[in-house]
Write a protein that holds these residues in place. Structure first.
Motif, PDB file in Angstrom:
ATOM      1  N   GLU A 101       9.071   2.277 -10.990  1.00 40.43           N
ATOM      2  CA  GLU A 101       7.814   2.111 -10.009  1.00 40.43           C
ATOM      3  C   GLU A 101       8.226   1.589  -8.696  1.00 40.43           C
ATOM      4  O   GLU A 101       7.398   1.689  -7.770  1.00 40.43           O
ATOM      5  CB  GLU A 101       7.063   0.785 -10.901  1.00 40.43           C
ATOM      6  N   GLN A 111      -0.168   2.098  -5.958  1.00 38.94           N
ATOM      7  CA  GLN A 111      -0.291   1.895  -7.343  1.00 38.94           C
ATOM      8  C   GLN A 111      -1.799   1.214  -7.373  1.00 38.94           C
ATOM      9  O   GLN A 111      -2.053   0.304  -6.985  1.00 38.94           O
ATOM     10  CB  GLN A 111       0.741   0.773  -7.924  1.00 38.94           C
TER      11      GLN A 111
ATOM     12  N   GLU B  33      -1.776   7.410  -4.759  1.00 40.62           N
ATOM     13  CA  GLU B  33      -1.704   7.060  -6.111  1.00 40.62           C
ATOM     14  C   GLU B  33      -1.004   8.284  -6.869  1.00 40.62           C
ATOM     15  O   GLU B  33      -0.041   8.044  -7.776  1.00 40.62           O
ATOM     16  CB  GLU B  33      -3.103   6.821  -6.898  1.00 40.62           C
ATOM     17  N   TYR B  36       2.428   8.098  -5.964  1.00 39.10           N
ATOM     18  CA  TYR B  36       2.926   6.835  -7.024  1.00 39.10           C
ATOM     19  C   TYR B  36       3.653   7.307  -8.219  1.00 39.10           C
ATOM     20  O   TYR B  36       4.840   7.259  -8.656  1.00 39.10           O
ATOM     21  CB  TYR B  36       2.011   5.824  -7.085  1.00 39.10           C
TER      22      TYR B  36
END
Lengths: 175, 626
Positions: A101, A111, B33, B36
Motif C-alpha cells: 500500500e 487511497q 484510486e 493505487y
C-alpha cells in the motif's frame, strides 16, 4: 547403454533454444477456456460496477456523502506507518499501511480512506500521521481542519509529507 | 534450472509490460484510486474503478470541465494496461486503439502504437503487431525507443523472419536495457537462419559479457549452454567443452551443463574427465532430470574405466533413488487425483511468497512440484493456471457480494418500515404548506413587479395608506353624487376638490420616502422568501432522499442477485473444466517422468547385474593370478 548417449543428446537438444514451448495437445482447449474466462471476467466487472453504484446510493446518498482520499507528496521518502482521521471528534478511520500500500501511494496512487455521511454545514477534521523518517527517527504529526459540506457529494484530498522534507506537513483540500 | 526456465519463459512479457505511469500532478482522484490498486497488483479493482470513471467522463456534456479531461489519454492507456495485466486480452487494446485513431500528437500516437503492438504480440497476433509497429512514425518517446525495437525483433523471430530480426537486434547492441538479451537473441536468430558460423561467433560473444546483473548472468549461462549443445549435437565434442565449462556451477543452467560436459568427455572416450562433472551432479537435487540421468551415467563411466565394483555401488544407489522417486511420483499422482493440487493452488497464504509454486511441495499431501516446474513454465499451462486462480478470486468476490444482498434487503426493509407510516401525514402537511407557499410566492412576485413598475412610471396613489385609499374612494363617491345632484352648491364641490388636493399633495410630496420604505420592505421580503425557499428546497431534497433511501432497489437487487448466482454457477463450471485440464496436464507430466524413471530403473537393474558379473569376473581373474 549406447542408447543412453543418444537419449541424453535428445534431452540436451530438447533444452536447446526455442522461443516458446507450448503444450500443443492441450493448447486449443486452454485457449478456448481462456476466451470463456475473459468473458466471465467482463461480466463480473460489470456486476461489480453496478453493485458499487447501488451500494453507494443506498449507504452514502449524494447529499450527505463525504469521501476522504490520502496521497503522498512527490519525492517524499518518509515511511508512512499509519493514518488516523477524526471527524467532529469521532474516530472515522485508522489505517495501518502494508508495504504494498505504501509503495502504491509513493508511486502516485490515491487511497480512498473514508466514505461516510455528514449533514450540510461546517465540520472539523483531525488528521494524524505516524511514520519513520529516512534517518530512522519516528515522527507523529497532526493537523486540524474545518471543511464545509454542501448539498453535493464532498471529496477531500489529504496530501501527506514528512516533516522537514519539502513543504512538509498535512494538507487538506477540495478535489 | 526450473525457476530460471520460468523466468526466461516470461522474461519477454515482463520486459514488455511497463508499469502504469506515475500520475504526476494528478487531478482526478478516481484515476489515482485506480492506480493505487494497480500498483498493488489488484487489477480487478483498478479496472472496475477506472472503467466506471472513463465511462462517466464520456457521458458528461462538457468533458473539458471534468477532472479526468487532462488525463484521459493516460487513463485509456492504463485501462489497456490493466486489462492486459488482468489477462483480458480480448478487451485490452480497445481503449488504446481509440487513442491511436484520435487526433493526438506524434509522441502520444507512437506510445499508443507501441502498446497496441505489445498487446497483439502477447495475443500471438504477429501480423497485427507488425502493423501497429509500422504506425510508429516521427518523434518517439526516448523511454520506449529500445522497447519498440526489441519488440519488433521478437515479432520477426516469432514469424520466422530471422534476417529482419538480425538487423533490428544489431541496432540494440549498445542498448542499456537490452544489450544482453539482444546479443543472445541475435545468436538464436543466426542459428534459426542457418548462419551457423555467425551464430557461434555471436553466442560466444554473448557468453562472455561482463555483468553482475542476475538476469544477464543467466542469459550468459544460457548462451554458453546453447553454444555447447549446438557443438555437441554436431559432433564437435572437444570444442563444446570450454563453452559448457563456462556455465557457472551455482547457476540455474549448471545441471544441464554438467551433464552435457560429461557426455562430451565420454564421446571422446575421456572417461576419467566425464566422471568429474557427473560426480558433482549426482549429489544435486534428485528431482532434476539431469541429476537422474547422471545417476545412471556416472556408473556407466566407471564401467568404461573398468571399475565395476564402484559402478555396481552407484547403480545400486541409482536404483534406490529411482525407486524412491517413483514412489514420490505415484503419491503425487494420487494427490492430484484427490484434488489436493487444486486445493493447494488456491490457498491464499502460500501465494504471499513469490516462490509459492515451489513452496507447494512443503504442504502435506500435495504433489512434488519440482517435477512440474517445466510444465508450470509453459505458456499455456501458465495461462490455464492464472485463469484458474483468477476464477477462484472472482468466486470469492461473488460469494462475498452475494452475502451482502441480505444485509441490503434488511436496510431497505427497516427504512421502509420506518418511513412508510410517517410519509402520508408528512406529505399531507407538506401539500397544505406547499399551496400556502405558492400563494406567497405569487404575492411576492406581484410586489416585486409593482416596485419595479413604480421605479419606471411613478404612481403615487399606489403607495397610499389604507386610510388614504378609503378617503380617496369616499371623495370619488361624493364627487359622483355631486355631479348627479344639480342642487349641490358650488361650495360643496370646492370642498371636495380641496380635500382631494390635500390628499394628492401628501401622496406626491411623500412619494419618494414611501417608495424607499416600500423598496426596503420588498427587499426584506426577498430575504425572507429566499430563506423560506431554501428551507423548502432542503425539505424537497430530504423528501426525495427519503424516497430514494428505500425505493428503487428491489428490481436491481433482485437482478444483481440472480446475476451473481449465475456467475458463480458459470465460474464453478469453468473452474471444474480448467482444474481438470490442469490436473490432466500435471498427471501426464508426472506419469511421463515416472515412465522415464522406470525405464532408467530397468537399465540400472540390468547394468547392476552386468557390473556385478564383471566385478566378480575381475575378482576371479585377480584370484587366479599367481
Amino acid at each position: 547403454m549406447s542408447n543412453l548417449l543418444r537419449n541424453s543428446l535428445l534431452l540436451v537438444l530438447a533444452a536447446s533454444p526455442v522461443l516458446v514451448t507450448a503444450q500443443d495437445l492441450s493448447g486449443d482447449n486452454i485457449r478456448s477456456l481462456d476466451g470463456q474466462v475473459q468473458e466471465i471476467k467482463s461480466d463480473v466487472l460489470s456486476i461489480a460496477s453496478e453493485l458499487n453504484t447501488l451500494e453507494e446510493r443506498l449507504l452514502f446518498p449524494s447529499h450527505t456523502q463525504v469521501s476522504l482520499f490520502v496521497s503522498i507528496g512527490q519525492d517524499e521518502e518518509f515511511r508512512l506507518d499509519a493514518v488516523q482521521l477524526e471527524i467532529n471528534g469521532e474516530l472515522a478511520s485508522h489505517h495501518i499501511y502494508s508495504f504494498k500500500e505504501l509503495d502504491a501511494l509513493q508511486n502516485g496512487g490515491v487511497q480512498k480512506i473514508y466514505t461516510g455521511n455528514l449533514t450540510t454545514g461546517e465540520h472539523q477534521l483531525n488528521v494524524t500521521m505516524i511514520g519513520k523518517l529516512k534517518n530512522g527517527k519516528d515522527f507523529n504529526e497532526s493537523g486540524s481542519f474545518v471543511f464545509t459540506k454542501g448539498v453535493k457529494p464532498k471529496a477531500l484530498g489529504i496530501t501527506l509529507a514528512g516533516p522537514g522534507f519539502g513543504s512538509g506537513g498535512i494538507k487538506v483540500g477540495d478535489w | 534450472m526450473s525457476r530460471l526456465s520460468l523466468l526466461l519463459a516470461n522474461l519477454l512479457l515482463v520486459l514488455l509490460a511497463a508499469m502504469p505511469a506515475r500520475a504526476e500532478d494528478l487531478n482526478d482522484l478516481y484515476f489515482g484510486e485506480a492506480l493505487y490498486f494497480a500498483h498493488q497488483g489488484l487489477y480487478f479493482e483498478a479496472l472496475e474503478r477506472l472503467d466506471t470513471e472513463v465511462l462517466q467522463h464520456k457521458q458528461i456534456d462538457e468533458p473539458e470541465l471534468d477532472s479526468l479531461f487532462v488525463h484521459i489519454d493516460d487513463a485509456k492507456f492504463s485501462l489497456g494496461d490493466f486489462e492486459l495485466r488482468y489477462r483480458m486480452h480480448h478487451r485490452a487494446g480497445r481503449a488504446i486503439r481509440a487513442v491511436l485513431e484520435g487526433a493526438v500528437d506524434e509522441v502520444v500516437r507512437n506510445d499508443a502504437a507501441y502498446r497496441l503492438a505489445r498487446i497483439h504480440f502477447q495475443k500471438q497476433q504477429m501480423e497485427d503487431a507488425l502493423l501497429a509497429l509500422d504506425r510508429v512514425d516521427g518523434e518517439i518517446p526516448e523511454a520506449i525507443r529500445d522497447d519498440i525495437e526489441f519488440l519488433r525483433a521478437n515479432v520477426y523471430l516469432a514469424q520466422g523472419k530471422q534476417l529482419e530480426s538480425v538487423d533490428v537486434l544489431k541496432s540494440l547492441k549498445n542498448s542499456d536495457e537490452y544489450s544482453g538479451f539482444a546479443s543472445y537473441n541475435l545468436g538464436i536468430a543466426y542459428l534459426q537462419n542457418g548462419q551457423r558460423a555467425l551464430a557461434i561467433e555471436q553466442l560466444d560473444r554473448a557468453g562472455q559479457i561482463q555483468t553482475r546483473d542476475a538476469s544477464e548472468l543467466a542469459i550468459r549461462d544460457k548462451s554458453n549452454l546453447v553454444l555447447g549443445t549446438v557443438l555437441l549435437e554436431n559432433g564437435e565434442f572437444e570444442r563444446s567443452l570450454p563453452y559448457l565449462n563456462r556455465v557457472r556451477l551455482d547457476g540455474p543452467f549448471s545441471n544441464q551443463a554438467l551433464l552435457s560436459a560429461g557426455w562430451a568427455a565420454m564421446s571422446v572416450e575421456d572417461f576419467e574427465r566425464a566422471v568429474v562433472p557427473w560426480s558433482i551432479l549426482v549429489d544435486r537435487e534428485i528431482t532434476d532430470s539431469a541429476t537422474q540421468e547422471a545417476l545412471l551415467a556416472l556408473p556407466y563411466a566407471y564401467g568404461k574405466l573398468n571399475i565395476h565394483g564402484r559402478a555396481a555401488i552407484h547403480y545400486g544407489r541409482a536404483l534406490d533413488s529411482f525407486g524412491a522417486e517413483i514412489q514420490k511420483l505415484n503419491a503425487s499422482v494420487d494427490s492430484i487425483r484427490d484434488g489436493k493440487f487444486l486445493e493447494a493452488l488456491v490457498r491464499e497464504e502460500i501465494r504471499q511468497n513469490k516462490d509459492w509454486v515451489i513452496r507447494l511441495r512443503t504442504l502435506p499431501e500435495t504433489p512434488e512440484t519440482y517435477y512440474l516446474m517445466d510444465l508450470l513454465a509453459s505458456h499455456d499451462f501458465q495461462t490455464g493456471l492464472q485463469n484458474y486462480l483468477d476464477l477462484a478470486d472472482l468466486r470469492r468476490k461473488l460469494l462475498t457480494w452475494g452475502g451482502g444482498f441480505d444485509a441490503y434487503d434488511e436496510i431497505v426493509e427497516i427504512r421502509t418500515g420506518h418511513y412508510e407510516p410517517l410519509l402520508p401525514d408528512v406529505d399531507e402537511q407538506f401539500r397544505k404548506l406547499d399551496s400556502r407557499m405558492r400563494l406567497r410566492v405569487e404575492q411576492h412576485k406581484t410586489l416585486v413587479k409593482r416596485r419595479d413598475d413604480l421605479l419606471t412610471s411613478p404612481r403615487p396613489e399606489f403607495l397610499a395608506t389604507p386610510e388614504e385609499q378609503m378617503l380617496l374612494e369616499r371623495i370619488a363617491v361624493l364627487e359622483a353624487k355631486a355631479a348627479m345632484n344639480f342642487a349641490s352648491n358650488e361650495q360643496t364641490l370646492v370642498r371636495l376638490q380641496r380635500l382631494k388636493g390635500v390628499l394628492s399633495y401628501t401622496l406626491r410630496t411623500e412619494y419618494h420616502a414611501r417608495l424607499t420604505e416600500f423598496d426596503k420592505n420588498v427587499r426584506n421580503l426577498d430575504q425572507a422568501m429566499a430563506m423560506v425557499q431554501g428551507e423548502y428546497d432542503e425539505y424537497v431534497r430530504n423528501r426525495q432522499a427519503v424516497t430514494h433511501s428505500f425505493e428503487g432497489y428491489e428490481k436491481p437487487m433482485r437482478r444483481l442477485r440472480a446475476e451473481v448466482e449465475q456467475s458463480v454457477e458459470e465460474i464453478d463450471r469453468l473452474m471444474a473444466r480448467q482444474g481438470h485440464l490442469l490436473e490432466v496436464l500435471a498427471i501426464e507430466k508426472l506419469v511421463a517422468r515416472r515412465d522415464h524413471l522406470e525405464n532408467y530403473g530397468d537399465k540400472a537393474r540390468f547394468a547392476l547385474a552386468d557390473s556385478y558379473d564383471r566385478a566378480t569376473q575381475a575378482q576371479a581373474r585377480l584370484s587366479e593370478t599367481p
